[in-house]
Design a protein around this motif. Sequence first.
Motif, short mmCIF file in Angstrom:
data_model
loop_
_atom_site.label_atom_id
_atom_site.label_comp_id
_atom_site.label_asym_id
_atom_site.label_seq_id
_atom_site.Cartn_x
_atom_site.Cartn_y
_atom_site.Cartn_z
N GLY A 1 0.88 -1.65 0.13
CA GLY A 1 -0.25 -0.01 -0.18
C GLY A 1 0.59 1.40 -0.30
O GLY A 1 1.27 2.02 -0.74
N LEU A 2 2.13 1.79 1.02
CA LEU A 2 2.64 2.32 1.26
C LEU A 2 2.88 2.57 -0.44
O LEU A 2 3.94 3.92 -0.56
CB LEU A 2 3.16 2.77 3.04
CG LEU A 2 2.21 2.88 4.24
CD1 LEU A 2 3.42 2.47 4.78
CD2 LEU A 2 1.67 3.83 3.84
N GLY A 3 3.94 1.51 -0.34
CA GLY A 3 4.74 1.32 -1.97
C GLY A 3 4.42 1.68 -2.58
O GLY A 3 4.71 2.44 -3.58
N SER A 4 3.72 1.31 -3.08
CA SER A 4 2.59 1.99 -4.14
C SER A 4 2.36 3.32 -4.89
O SER A 4 2.13 4.05 -5.68
CB SER A 4 1.45 0.90 -4.60
OG SER A 4 1.14 1.11 -3.63
N GLU A 5 1.82 4.31 -3.58
CA GLU A 5 1.50 5.16 -3.11
C GLU A 5 2.86 6.36 -3.45
O GLU A 5 2.85 7.04 -4.17
CB GLU A 5 0.93 5.87 -1.66
CG GLU A 5 0.69 6.98 -2.01
CD GLU A 5 -0.63 7.03 -1.20
OE1 GLU A 5 -0.46 7.67 0.16
OE2 GLU A 5 -1.49 6.81 -0.88
N ALA A 6 4.16 5.75 -2.64
CA ALA A 6 5.35 6.54 -2.32
C ALA A 6 5.90 6.48 -4.40
O ALA A 6 6.68 7.87 -4.02
CB ALA A 6 5.81 5.53 -1.34
N VAL A 7 5.69 5.45 -4.33
CA VAL A 7 6.21 5.42 -5.90
C VAL A 7 5.36 5.47 -6.93
O VAL A 7 5.05 4.12 -7.72
CB VAL A 7 7.75 4.44 -6.31
CG1 VAL A 7 8.02 4.48 -7.18
CG2 VAL A 7 8.62 4.44 -4.81
N PRO A 8 4.34 5.91 -7.46
CA PRO A 8 3.08 5.82 -8.12
C PRO A 8 3.75 5.30 -9.90
O PRO A 8 3.18 4.37 -10.87
CB PRO A 8 2.68 7.20 -8.22
CG PRO A 8 3.59 8.19 -7.44
CD PRO A 8 5.08 7.56 -7.11
N GLY A 9 5.11 6.00 -9.89
CA GLY A 9 5.80 5.30 -11.38
C GLY A 9 6.06 4.40 -11.80
O GLY A 9 5.65 4.08 -13.10
N ALA A 10 6.28 3.65 -10.62
CA ALA A 10 6.38 1.98 -10.83
C ALA A 10 5.31 1.34 -11.62
O ALA A 10 5.34 0.09 -12.27
CB ALA A 10 6.19 1.58 -9.50
N LEU A 11 3.80 1.56 -12.11
CA LEU A 11 2.69 0.86 -12.16
C LEU A 11 2.68 1.32 -14.10
O LEU A 11 1.43 1.66 -14.17
CB LEU A 11 1.35 1.48 -11.23
CG LEU A 11 1.12 0.70 -10.10
CD1 LEU A 11 0.13 0.99 -8.81
CD2 LEU A 11 1.88 -0.71 -10.17
N VAL A 12 3.57 2.65 -14.13
CA VAL A 12 3.26 3.69 -15.17
C VAL A 12 2.96 2.69 -16.77
O VAL A 12 2.26 2.74 -17.54
CB VAL A 12 4.59 4.29 -15.52
CG1 VAL A 12 5.92 3.44 -16.06
CG2 VAL A 12 4.43 5.57 -17.10
N HIS A 13 3.89 1.59 -16.96
CA HIS A 13 3.17 0.57 -17.98
C HIS A 13 2.01 -0.89 -18.22
O HIS A 13 1.79 -0.74 -19.08
CB HIS A 13 4.73 0.04 -17.83
CG HIS A 13 5.67 0.49 -18.92
ND1 HIS A 13 5.75 0.60 -19.31
CD2 HIS A 13 6.67 0.68 -18.02
CE1 HIS A 13 7.29 1.82 -19.60
NE2 HIS A 13 7.43 1.33 -18.29
N PHE A 14 1.17 0.06 -16.61
CA PHE A 14 0.14 -0.56 -16.39
C PHE A 14 -0.97 -0.03 -17.16
O PHE A 14 -0.71 1.01 -17.33
CB PHE A 14 -0.06 -0.95 -14.92
CG PHE A 14 1.13 -2.32 -14.89
CD1 PHE A 14 -0.02 -3.32 -14.57
CD2 PHE A 14 1.52 -1.90 -14.14
CE1 PHE A 14 0.69 -4.26 -13.86
CE2 PHE A 14 2.59 -3.10 -13.70
CZ PHE A 14 2.24 -4.43 -13.10
#
Length: 460
Positions: free
Chosen positions: A400-413
């Motif tokens: 939860g905190l990781g996905s919100e802290a680094v939103p760029g990790a989901l840029v290709h989804f």
Amino acid sequence: MSDANNNPLLYGLEQRIAPLPGFFSALQHVLAGLISIVTPPLIIGAALGLGPWMPYLISMSLLASGIGTLLQANRIRGIGAGMICMQGTSFAFVGVAISGGLWVKGQGGGPEDIMAMLFGVNFVAALVPVLISRFIEPLKRIFTPLITGTVIALIGISLIKVSVMNWSGGKGAGDFGSPTNIALGAGTLGVIVLLSCSRNRWLRLASIVIGIVVGCIAAALTGNFHPTMPGDSWFRLPALFPFGFQFNWAIFLPIALVSLVCVLEAVGDLTANSLISQQPIDNAAFRSRLKGGILADGLSCMVAAALCAFPNTTFAQNNGVIQMTGVASRYVGRYMAGILIVLGLFPPFGELLRQIPAPVLGGATMVMFGCVVAAGIRIITQNPLTQRDMLIVGLSFGIGLGSEAVPGALVHFPDIVATLMGSAAASGGLTAIVLNLIMPGEKASPALTARSGHDSPDSV
């Protein structure tokens, strides 16, 4: 709760109360919850650049809160709990509302597009508590204290960064992080903490209101607060969906998940209210009262969305007021509703609240959001945590905190995945639900069971 049951109430749940004591009792409830009602639209409006519309949003939040409180107090045709249940804008929706608004903004939408989308999605999401009000018991078996507490804690943690942003001066402020801003926020926070430790129950009850007033005075003395009276009309009738109606599944899913959590939170608040009002909580009448209260929550959210206010939920603040005053008469709820509706129909009140300096607001909300985190932790630790529980909580917090802290990790989804998982409450909550369903439960050892004489505390 035992004290509440042993001490007789001055006014029982169904006792009528004279207008003057009824009004002053209602005023205490309103003062206890006023800041909590207006703070979410202030935070969301500031984060999404809705400044010119914020007085209107605040006014509609107060109006919707009044209408929802009236529904709860009257209990007509099974709608409402028939208790003093103050409705107010829920902090739980702040994070997902900001995320959804930023997504619309990233797609090139303007402020009116943001509001059309958020209130359209909120209107549809309000059907969640309406439908769930018919199936409270099965839902409680799925959303255990472990899951509910995890989501509530994640909501509080994700909101703290918003508080710090305001404390520093607000996004885009020229004096962001200046010593003056930090001092104003710290001073506001200090006053609230000091009054919260007071032995005087009225000072504790009004600690946040007094802290904000002191902070505004300090800001005015240092030249950082110049309140002005609004120049537009002093009275405004509401309009339904004045910015239009839009809907998007990617924004709807996290809001719907938070709606589920708010339902369970409301169940706890309604149960506490019943206990304090010296009503049974183990009979058919209570279950009917619970279903009516959740149904009124959902209808209140629909009214709020139509008026351009953010979702409402049953507040816990007024439970403390009932306990301190000994007044549990549901007729006080009618006076509360009247006060809130009158405040909502007069835009100057919302305009004055909008002008609260950002550092003062940040210092005050630090207390509120910190208490949200603490409430989540308290729910999680109701029972001793097993290794399984620790794994569920740890992974939920991490994702939860990781996905919100680094939103760029989901840029290709796909956008729907990135928007849904970009919220700590949504991604962490979904993780907790899935893990709780697929991970086998642990059984207590025979020796432990024999020593404790109770069932395993691991069961959730």
